[in-house]
Design a protein around this motif. Structure first.
Motif, PDB file in Angstrom:
ATOM      1  N   LYS A  91      -6.184 -30.932  -5.064  1.00 36.13           N
ATOM      2  CA  LYS A  91      -5.118 -30.321  -4.274  1.00 36.13           C
ATOM      3  C   LYS A  91      -5.006 -31.127  -2.983  1.00 36.13           C
ATOM      4  N   SER A  92      -3.799 -31.618  -2.702  1.00 38.67           N
ATOM      5  CA  SER A  92      -3.633 -32.361  -1.441  1.00 38.67           C
ATOM      6  C   SER A  92      -2.818 -31.530  -0.464  1.00 38.67           C
ATOM      7  N   GLY A  93      -1.514 -31.381  -0.723  1.00 33.20           N
ATOM      8  CA  GLY A  93      -0.694 -30.559   0.176  1.00 33.20           C
ATOM      9  C   GLY A  93      -0.451 -29.164  -0.369  1.00 33.20           C
ATOM     10  N   SER A 128       2.694 -27.670  -5.165  1.00 37.41           N
ATOM     11  CA  SER A 128       3.145 -27.588  -6.558  1.00 37.41           C
ATOM     12  C   SER A 128       3.843 -26.255  -6.804  1.00 37.41           C
ATOM     13  N   TYR A 129       5.012 -26.317  -7.452  1.00 42.33           N
ATOM     14  CA  TYR A 129       5.747 -25.078  -7.757  1.00 42.33           C
ATOM     15  C   TYR A 129       4.931 -24.155  -8.663  1.00 42.33           C
ATOM     16  N   GLY A 130       4.004 -24.721  -9.439  1.00 38.86           N
ATOM     17  CA  GLY A 130       3.207 -23.919 -10.375  1.00 38.86           C
ATOM     18  C   GLY A 130       1.760 -23.773  -9.935  1.00 38.86           C
ATOM     19  N   ASP A 149     -10.063 -29.734  -3.074  1.00 36.93           N
ATOM     20  CA  ASP A 149      -9.107 -29.716  -1.960  1.00 36.93           C
ATOM     21  C   ASP A 149      -9.381 -30.934  -1.067  1.00 36.93           C
ATOM     22  N   MET A 150      -8.378 -31.801  -0.932  1.00 33.28           N
ATOM     23  CA  MET A 150      -8.565 -33.085  -0.246  1.00 33.28           C
ATOM     24  C   MET A 150      -8.288 -32.999   1.256  1.00 33.28           C
ATOM     25  N   VAL A 151      -8.355 -31.798   1.799  1.00 34.34           N
ATOM     26  CA  VAL A 151      -7.968 -31.596   3.201  1.00 34.34           C
ATOM     27  C   VAL A 151      -8.752 -32.474   4.182  1.00 34.34           C
ATOM     28  N   PRO A 161       7.668 -30.980   5.062  1.00 38.43           N
ATOM     29  CA  PRO A 161       6.669 -31.672   5.881  1.00 38.43           C
ATOM     30  C   PRO A 161       5.237 -31.537   5.375  1.00 38.43           C
ATOM     31  N   GLY A 162       4.915 -30.419   4.708  1.00 32.64           N
ATOM     32  CA  GLY A 162       3.523 -30.171   4.321  1.00 32.64           C
ATOM     33  C   GLY A 162       3.109 -30.778   2.994  1.00 32.64           C
ATOM     34  N   ILE A 163       4.008 -31.473   2.320  1.00 33.49           N
ATOM     35  CA  ILE A 163       3.637 -32.101   1.039  1.00 33.49           C
ATOM     36  C   ILE A 163       2.504 -33.092   1.294  1.00 33.49           C
ATOM     37  N   GLY A 195       1.307 -39.728  -6.171  1.00 34.07           N
ATOM     38  CA  GLY A 195       0.742 -39.774  -7.513  1.00 34.07           C
ATOM     39  C   GLY A 195       1.732 -39.321  -8.575  1.00 34.07           C
ATOM     40  N   ILE A 196       2.885 -38.788  -8.129  1.00 37.38           N
ATOM     41  CA  ILE A 196       3.859 -38.241  -9.074  1.00 37.38           C
ATOM     42  C   ILE A 196       5.225 -38.896  -8.905  1.00 37.38           C
ATOM     43  N   GLY A 197       5.633 -39.170  -7.664  1.00 39.47           N
ATOM     44  CA  GLY A 197       6.971 -39.741  -7.429  1.00 39.47           C
ATOM     45  C   GLY A 197       7.198 -39.943  -5.945  1.00 39.47           C
ATOM     46  N   GLY A 232       7.707 -33.950 -10.181  1.00 32.52           N
ATOM     47  CA  GLY A 232       7.341 -33.305  -8.917  1.00 32.52           C
ATOM     48  C   GLY A 232       7.867 -31.881  -8.841  1.00 32.52           C
ATOM     49  N   TYR A 233       8.871 -31.572  -9.684  1.00 31.29           N
ATOM     50  CA  TYR A 233       9.435 -30.216  -9.691  1.00 31.29           C
ATOM     51  C   TYR A 233       8.989 -29.525 -10.977  1.00 31.29           C
ATOM     52  N   VAL A 234       7.684 -29.263 -11.089  1.00 27.69           N
ATOM     53  CA  VAL A 234       7.171 -28.728 -12.353  1.00 27.69           C
ATOM     54  C   VAL A 234       7.759 -27.356 -12.645  1.00 27.69           C
TER      55      VAL A 234
HETATM   56  C1  FAD Z   1       9.488 -26.871  -0.449  1.00 25.86           C
HETATM   57  C2  FAD Z   1       9.266 -28.106  -1.280  1.00 25.86           C
HETATM   58  C3  FAD Z   1      10.065 -29.216  -1.074  1.00 25.86           C
HETATM   59  C4  FAD Z   1       9.871 -30.376  -1.824  1.00 25.86           C
HETATM   60  N1  FAD Z   1      10.675 -31.458  -1.593  1.00 25.86           N
HETATM   61  C5  FAD Z   1      10.474 -32.592  -2.287  1.00 25.86           C
HETATM   62  C6  FAD Z   1      11.274 -33.740  -2.051  1.00 25.86           C
HETATM   63  O1  FAD Z   1      12.160 -33.736  -1.200  1.00 25.86           O
HETATM   64  N2  FAD Z   1      11.034 -34.857  -2.782  1.00 25.86           N
HETATM   65  C7  FAD Z   1      10.043 -34.902  -3.724  1.00 25.86           C
HETATM   66  O2  FAD Z   1       9.852 -35.947  -4.331  1.00 25.86           O
HETATM   67  N3  FAD Z   1       9.287 -33.820  -3.980  1.00 25.86           N
HETATM   68  C8  FAD Z   1       9.469 -32.684  -3.285  1.00 25.86           C
HETATM   69  N4  FAD Z   1       8.693 -31.589  -3.546  1.00 25.86           N
HETATM   70  C9  FAD Z   1       7.733 -31.657  -4.660  1.00 25.86           C
HETATM   71  C10 FAD Z   1       6.421 -32.293  -4.243  1.00 25.86           C
HETATM   72  O3  FAD Z   1       6.579 -33.641  -3.920  1.00 25.86           O
HETATM   73  C11 FAD Z   1       5.466 -32.246  -5.416  1.00 25.86           C
HETATM   74  O4  FAD Z   1       5.277 -30.924  -5.814  1.00 25.86           O
HETATM   75  C12 FAD Z   1       4.130 -32.876  -5.087  1.00 25.86           C
HETATM   76  O5  FAD Z   1       3.405 -33.045  -6.275  1.00 25.86           O
HETATM   77  C13 FAD Z   1       3.355 -32.017  -4.117  1.00 25.86           C
HETATM   78  O6  FAD Z   1       2.180 -32.650  -3.751  1.00 25.86           O
HETATM   79  P1  FAD Z   1       1.073 -31.814  -2.973  1.00 25.86           P
HETATM   80  O7  FAD Z   1      -0.098 -32.693  -2.803  1.00 25.86           O
HETATM   81  O8  FAD Z   1       1.686 -31.198  -1.778  1.00 25.86           O
HETATM   82  O9  FAD Z   1       0.801 -30.624  -3.991  1.00 25.86           O
HETATM   83  P2  FAD Z   1      -0.508 -30.120  -4.748  1.00 25.86           P
HETATM   84  O10 FAD Z   1      -0.144 -28.751  -5.213  1.00 25.86           O
HETATM   85  O11 FAD Z   1      -1.709 -30.280  -3.929  1.00 25.86           O
HETATM   86  O12 FAD Z   1      -0.593 -31.095  -5.988  1.00 25.86           O
HETATM   87  C14 FAD Z   1       0.452 -31.213  -6.922  1.00 25.86           C
HETATM   88  C15 FAD Z   1      -0.091 -31.906  -8.177  1.00 25.86           C
HETATM   89  O13 FAD Z   1      -0.593 -33.187  -7.808  1.00 25.86           O
HETATM   90  C16 FAD Z   1      -1.988 -33.261  -8.103  1.00 25.86           C
HETATM   91  N5  FAD Z   1      -2.666 -33.932  -6.995  1.00 25.86           N
HETATM   92  C17 FAD Z   1      -2.659 -33.558  -5.696  1.00 25.86           C
HETATM   93  N6  FAD Z   1      -3.422 -34.389  -4.999  1.00 25.86           N
HETATM   94  C18 FAD Z   1      -3.913 -35.298  -5.852  1.00 25.86           C
HETATM   95  C19 FAD Z   1      -4.816 -36.377  -5.704  1.00 25.86           C
HETATM   96  N7  FAD Z   1      -5.349 -36.676  -4.530  1.00 25.86           N
HETATM   97  N8  FAD Z   1      -5.142 -37.095  -6.799  1.00 25.86           N
HETATM   98  C20 FAD Z   1      -4.616 -36.785  -8.011  1.00 25.86           C
HETATM   99  N9  FAD Z   1      -3.772 -35.754  -8.207  1.00 25.86           N
HETATM  100  C21 FAD Z   1      -3.427 -35.017  -7.130  1.00 25.86           C
HETATM  101  C22 FAD Z   1      -2.458 -31.822  -8.229  1.00 25.86           C
HETATM  102  O14 FAD Z   1      -3.607 -31.714  -9.039  1.00 25.86           O
HETATM  103  C23 FAD Z   1      -1.251 -31.143  -8.817  1.00 25.86           C
HETATM  104  O15 FAD Z   1      -1.219 -31.325 -10.209  1.00 25.86           O
HETATM  105  C24 FAD Z   1       8.862 -30.415  -2.817  1.00 25.86           C
HETATM  106  C25 FAD Z   1       8.053 -29.290  -3.020  1.00 25.86           C
HETATM  107  C26 FAD Z   1       8.254 -28.147  -2.263  1.00 25.86           C
HETATM  108  C27 FAD Z   1       7.388 -26.945  -2.514  1.00 25.86           C
END
Ligand code: FAD
Length: 493
Positions: free
Chosen positions: A80-82, A85-87, A101-103, A146-148, A155-157, A436-438
């Motif tokens: 978990k980084s930010g 994830s929608y799911g 948690d990579m905080v 901002p909190g992503i 790692g996704i897009g 990224g939009y699971v």
């Molecule tokens: C309000 C909102 C707005 C958004 N807007 C955009 C946007 O404008 N553009 C866009 O591209 N996306 C957008 N997203 C989607 C977002 O980029 C993805 O959901 C992204 O995967 C979130 O990353 P995270 O680390 O915050 O989430 P997390 O929930 O921490 O992780 C999401 C997934 O990535 C995996 N992961 C996290 N960290 C790592 C790591 N260090 N190594 C390997 N895997 C990891 C997790 O296991 C999980 O499967 C938005 C999401 C939200 C909720």
């Protein structure tokens, strides 16, 4: 795996890793008083999940130790980084997963000669943006919220309004440090474990825990024209149909200036267009784009800088994409130019929206213009497959699942699913979704196919090599190739 492990054995393995550090800051387990409110806090309340444990490692060696604990105890792992994830996939997406948690991974360093940065995977993109700005006005492309976390994003897009100009976040990654399923810490790039590096840029949650990323950066453009139209205050969604069609025609122009990033936002109160032109006001005007906006929707321009543009868009979108903890359902699709609905089809779809009981007034659609530089990268270069798309669309319906709310939840769920069906009916051939939009409610196999398209088979082969026991798992992660032997895969004849 998942629910069959010995919880006490997992806990003692993690406890021994903490060594002489306070366990209360290293890991937590179900039953601890702040488990659900802090350690395993949900982003989307509609997908409740309780991890077997949440750990907050401080070093790559800690991460490696945690992966080994998980392996010894038959437990699945997700980073978990930010936490965006929608799911709630950073918490595993189902009960019984070890969430790492990579905080604590917040380091930042820059090579001043090349502008190349190395960052910890847990850094939120707004913090990274500020650090890049402080380090000589540098910038990377990124999404809106901002909190992503940079780990889950790169790692996704990583799609933002600057992606038509620069590509995605993951297109900027040149090196990663990652912990793989065997518990090894590896540094990967195009010449060291190139296949793994390929998979980590688009399907990272299935292949490892990224601990740090090295990225190329750009000088932040300045000045920047931030624009938005006033909300149309249309009485019906149908009355926004012609406005949307004009916007769609504008952004699907193959020669559209790549400095133009744009979002069409459809709400119960009408529609608006917002975004950024990465240039001066006169360059924006000279591009001829403003006069191609729909009649009555002229863009109001405000000059700003890189951080100002990001903050403005985050504030604008934050009105719709709530940053507080709530429950929501989302569906999305990614369209090629030739799949975009005709004006008549848009009318049918928007009229359908008017006719639905949505179960909530908090619903909206976001259509984002993509393509440009994003599509200049070959589909073979990274696991991210969406190199031929023009629009990424999402619909959100905000309604928390809670006792006494099941009728509204049911309506909201049906509304978003029905709207996706409408788009699929009219936009013939559409078969892609940005991973990224699971969408946790979509079937596992159709989800994988829509997220990774024709890169899925190569990912499955690599999963068999790098993680045959599926240590890194969420409900829609890549499965190892052998798992499907003898089975006909979706979309593969
Ligand atoms: C309000 C909102 C707005 C958004 N807007 C955009 C946007 O404008 N553009 C866009 O591209 N996306 C957008 N997203 C989607 C977002 O980029 C993805 O959901 C992204 O995967 C979130 O990353 P995270 O680390 O915050 O989430 P997390 O929930 O921490 O992780 C999401 C997934 O990535 C995996 N992961 C996290 N960290 C790592 C790591 N260090 N190594 C390997 N895997 C990891 C997790 O296991 C999980 O499967 C938005 C999401 C939200 C909720």
């Amino acid at each position: 795996m998942g629910n069959t492990h010995s919880q006490s054995s997992l806990e003692s393995c993690i406890q021994s890793l903490a060594g002489n550090r306070a366990l209360s800051s290293f890991a937590a387990f179900p039953g601890s008083p702040t488990y659900k409110t802090d350690w395993a806090r949900l982003y989307n309340l509609n997908f409740a999940v309780v991890p077997a444990a949440v750990a907050r490692p401080e070093t790559a060696e800690d991460v490696a130790g945690l992966v080994k604990c998980a392996r010894e105890n038959g437990v699945r792992v997700q980073a978990k980084s930010g936490g965006h994830s929608y799911g709630n996939y950073g918490l595993g997406g189902v009960d019984g997963v070890l969430s790492i948690d990579m905080v604590n991974f917040q380091h930042f360093s820059m090579d001043n000669d090349t502008g190349v940065v190395t960052v910890g995977a847990g850094m939120p993109i707004n913090v990274l943006n500020q650090k890049l700005q402080n380090a000589g006005g540098r910038a990377i492309p990124h999404g809106i919220a901002p909190g992503i976390g940079i780990g889950g994003h790169a790692g996704i897009g990583g799609i933002g309004t600057m992606s038509r100009m620069w590509g995605t976040t993951l297109d900027h990654v040149i090196k990663m440090q990652v912990v793989t399923a065997d518990g090894e810490i590896r540094t990967v790039n195009k010449s060291s474990e190139p296949d793994l590096f390929w998979a980590l840029r688009g399907a990272a949650p299935s292949f490892g825990i990224i601990t740090s990323l090295t990225l190329i950066t750009h000088p932040a453009p300045s000045p920047i024209a931030q624009y938005e139209t006033t909300l149309s205050f249309s009485p019906t969604t149908l009355s926004s149909a012609p406005l949307y069609s004009v916007w769609q025609q504008l952004i699907s122009d193959p020669s559209l200036d790549p400095r133009f990033g744009s979002l069409f936002i459809l709400t119960p109160m009408g529609s608006l267009i917002t975004g950024t032109f990465y240039g001066s006001q006169s360059e924006f005007e000279d591009s001829g784009i403003p006069e191609r906006f729909p009649d009555g929707m002229q863009p109001h321009v405000q000059m700003t800088d890189w951080l100002g543009a990001g903050a403005h868009l985050a504030g604008q979108m934050g009105k719709w994409m709530l940053s507080t903890q709530t429950g929501f359902f989302v569906k999305s699709l990614a369209f090629r130019r030739n799949e975009l609905p005709s004006s008549l089809d848009v009318q049918e779809i928007f009229k359908w929206i008017d006719d639905q009981d949505k179960g909530t007034i908090l619903w909206f659609c976001v259509f984002e213009a993509v393509g440009g530089k994003m599509n200049e990268v070959s589909v073979e270069d990274t696991a991210f497959v969406h190199r031929d798309k023009t629009v990424v669309w999402q619909v959100w319906a905000v309604v928390p699942s809670m006792e006494g709310n099941s009728v509204l939840v049911d309506k909201a769920r049906k509304f978003v699913a029905g709207l996706k069906d409408q788009f699929m009916k009219y936009a013939k051939g559409v078969d892609g979704m940005y991973p990224g939009y699971v969408d946790p409610e979509m079937g596992e196999e159709s989800g994988q196919r829509m997220y990774w398209g024709r890169n899925l088979e190569r990912l499955e082969e690599l999963k068999r090599v790098w993680d045959p026991e599926e240590r890194f798992w969420n409900p829609q992660s890549v499965r190892p190739a052998d798992k499907f032997s003898g089975k006909k895969r979706l979309g593969v004849s």
